[in-house]
Motif scaffolding. Structure first.
Motif, mmCIF file in Angstrom:
data_model
loop_
_atom_site.group_PDB
_atom_site.id
_atom_site.type_symbol
_atom_site.label_atom_id
_atom_site.label_comp_id
_atom_site.label_asym_id
_atom_site.label_seq_id
_atom_site.Cartn_x
_atom_site.Cartn_y
_atom_site.Cartn_z
ATOM 1 N N TYR A 1 0.937 -1.143 -0.004
ATOM 2 C CA TYR A 1 -0.020 0.052 -0.049
ATOM 3 C C TYR A 1 0.894 1.143 -0.147
ATOM 4 N N ASP A 2 1.180 1.751 -1.300
ATOM 5 C CA ASP A 2 2.131 2.871 -1.342
ATOM 6 C C ASP A 2 1.389 4.232 -1.526
ATOM 7 N N GLU A 3 2.429 5.296 -1.721
ATOM 8 C CA GLU A 3 1.882 6.760 -1.867
ATOM 9 C C GLU A 3 0.710 6.625 -3.067
ATOM 10 N N ILE A 4 0.673 6.070 -4.106
ATOM 11 C CA ILE A 4 -0.128 6.128 -5.228
ATOM 12 C C ILE A 4 -1.582 5.587 -4.746
ATOM 13 N N ALA A 5 -1.384 4.293 -4.330
ATOM 14 C CA ALA A 5 -2.631 3.690 -3.676
ATOM 15 C C ALA A 5 -3.235 4.511 -2.605
ATOM 16 N N ALA A 6 -2.354 5.228 -1.758
ATOM 17 C CA ALA A 6 -3.042 6.010 -0.544
ATOM 18 C C ALA A 6 -3.974 7.104 -1.232
ATOM 19 N N GLU A 7 -3.241 7.742 -2.357
ATOM 20 C CA GLU A 7 -4.053 8.842 -3.143
ATOM 21 C C GLU A 7 -5.263 8.551 -3.614
ATOM 22 N N TRP A 8 -5.342 7.219 -4.262
ATOM 23 C CA TRP A 8 -6.625 6.944 -4.752
ATOM 24 C C TRP A 8 -7.837 6.528 -3.725
ATOM 25 N N HIS A 9 -7.066 5.858 -2.690
ATOM 26 C CA HIS A 9 -7.902 5.468 -1.344
ATOM 27 C C HIS A 9 -8.625 6.687 -0.930
ATOM 28 N N ALA A 10 -7.494 7.631 -0.635
ATOM 29 C CA ALA A 10 -8.299 9.105 -0.091
ATOM 30 C C ALA A 10 -9.099 9.528 -0.928
ATOM 31 N N ALA A 11 -9.158 9.805 -2.048
ATOM 32 C CA ALA A 11 -10.123 10.253 -2.882
ATOM 33 C C ALA A 11 -11.587 9.359 -3.091
ATOM 34 N N GLU A 12 -11.161 7.951 -2.949
ATOM 35 C CA GLU A 12 -12.462 7.211 -3.083
ATOM 36 C C GLU A 12 -13.115 7.410 -1.568
ATOM 37 N N ARG A 13 -12.347 7.309 -0.458
ATOM 38 C CA ARG A 13 -13.058 7.598 0.784
ATOM 39 C C ARG A 13 -13.679 9.006 1.062
ATOM 40 N N ALA A 14 -13.148 10.034 0.196
ATOM 41 C CA ALA A 14 -13.939 11.224 0.283
ATOM 42 C C ALA A 14 -15.191 11.004 -0.644
ATOM 43 N N ARG A 15 -14.994 10.503 -1.784
ATOM 44 C CA ARG A 15 -16.318 10.428 -2.697
ATOM 45 C C ARG A 15 -17.158 9.500 -1.998
ATOM 46 N N LEU A 16 -17.140 8.379 -1.083
ATOM 47 C CA LEU A 16 -18.076 7.762 -0.630
ATOM 48 C C LEU A 16 -18.607 8.379 0.715
ATOM 49 N N ALA A 17 -17.758 9.053 1.248
ATOM 50 C CA ALA A 17 -18.285 9.821 2.626
ATOM 51 C C ALA A 17 -19.232 10.856 2.007
ATOM 52 N N GLU B 1 -21.371 6.720 2.643
ATOM 53 C CA GLU B 1 -20.973 5.584 2.701
ATOM 54 C C GLU B 1 -19.505 5.609 3.556
ATOM 55 N N THR B 2 -19.468 4.579 4.492
ATOM 56 C CA THR B 2 -17.861 4.447 4.923
ATOM 57 C C THR B 2 -17.482 3.035 5.024
ATOM 58 N N PRO B 3 -16.963 2.621 4.032
ATOM 59 C CA PRO B 3 -16.525 1.208 3.763
ATOM 60 C C PRO B 3 -15.188 0.833 4.911
ATOM 61 N N PRO B 4 -15.113 -0.279 5.308
ATOM 62 C CA PRO B 4 -13.936 -0.524 6.129
ATOM 63 C C PRO B 4 -12.602 0.008 5.413
ATOM 64 N N PHE B 5 -11.749 0.525 6.179
ATOM 65 C CA PHE B 5 -10.364 1.304 5.844
ATOM 66 C C PHE B 5 -9.706 0.098 5.235
ATOM 67 N N ALA B 6 -9.555 -1.296 5.658
ATOM 68 C CA ALA B 6 -8.773 -2.191 5.029
ATOM 69 C C ALA B 6 -9.248 -2.421 3.610
ATOM 70 N N ASP B 7 -10.658 -2.641 3.615
ATOM 71 C CA ASP B 7 -10.937 -3.099 2.203
ATOM 72 C C ASP B 7 -10.792 -1.892 1.315
ATOM 73 N N GLY B 8 -10.677 -0.641 1.610
ATOM 74 C CA GLY B 8 -10.221 0.477 0.765
ATOM 75 C C GLY B 8 -8.901 0.301 0.424
ATOM 76 N N ARG C 1 -18.588 -0.846 -4.220
ATOM 77 C CA ARG C 1 -19.076 0.624 -4.169
ATOM 78 C C ARG C 1 -17.646 1.287 -4.517
ATOM 79 N N PHE C 2 -16.573 0.731 -4.990
ATOM 80 C CA PHE C 2 -15.504 1.206 -5.300
ATOM 81 C C PHE C 2 -15.325 1.605 -6.716
ATOM 82 N N ASP C 3 -15.216 2.790 -7.086
ATOM 83 C CA ASP C 3 -15.363 3.327 -8.592
ATOM 84 C C ASP C 3 -14.320 2.563 -9.593
ATOM 85 N N GLY C 4 -14.651 2.034 -10.520
ATOM 86 C CA GLY C 4 -13.866 1.629 -11.638
ATOM 87 C C GLY C 4 -13.009 0.203 -11.356
#
Length: 138
Positions: free
Chosen positions: A78-94, A98-105, A128-131
């Motif tokens: 889980y690197d910087e690029i994955a963290a960026e994608w995850h942050a954007a998806e968490r914000a979109r879902l929030a 919706e608040t999926p489990p952090f580990a699933d994200g 629920r995760f886009d794409g």
């Protein structure tokens, strides 16, 4: 071969079940050069084994994890690029309530940034995760 699939914990642990699904075992063998696991799944597997009391079962699981999983499946970080994608998806879902489990994200992010299909039995947890491409092996 190139990596195509990222396996969720429930797929990786399927061979350890008393009656594993033969279709899943077959696909793990068929795609052995095309599968990887996320570091989060490695953590979940090792944590699960470490929580068991010293026993034959714990020894069997630890051997499987070291001799099969670690030896044959790349573990993706889980690197910087994955963290960026995850942050954007968490914000979109929030924003949608919706608040999926952090580990699933984290798992979804690793699959997405590596352009891999996530293989799980819990596809509802990841839809629920886009794409994100998801397959359920039976």
């Amino acid at each position: 071969m190139t990596l195509q699939y990222l396996l969720d914990t429930n797929i990786v642990s399927e061979p350890l079940r008393p009656k594993p699904r033969h279709g899943v075992l077959r696909k793990i063998l068929d795609y052995e050069d095309e599968i990887a696991i996320p570091a989060i799944v490695w953590h979940e597997l090792r944590y699960g084994a470490a929580r068991l009391p010293e026993s034959r079962r714990r020894t069997v699981i630890s051997r499987y994890l070291n001799d099969v999983v670690r030896a044959t499946m790349p573990i993706l970080d889980y690197d910087e690029i994955a963290a960026e994608w995850h942050a954007a998806e968490r914000a979109r879902l929030a924003a949608r309530g919706e608040t999926p489990p952090f580990a699933d994200g984290q798992i979804a992010a690793i699959a997405q940034v590596h352009d891999l299909t996530l293989v799980t039995f819990n596809d509802a947890d990841f839809k629920r995760f886009d794409g994100l491409r998801i397959e359920v092996w039976r």
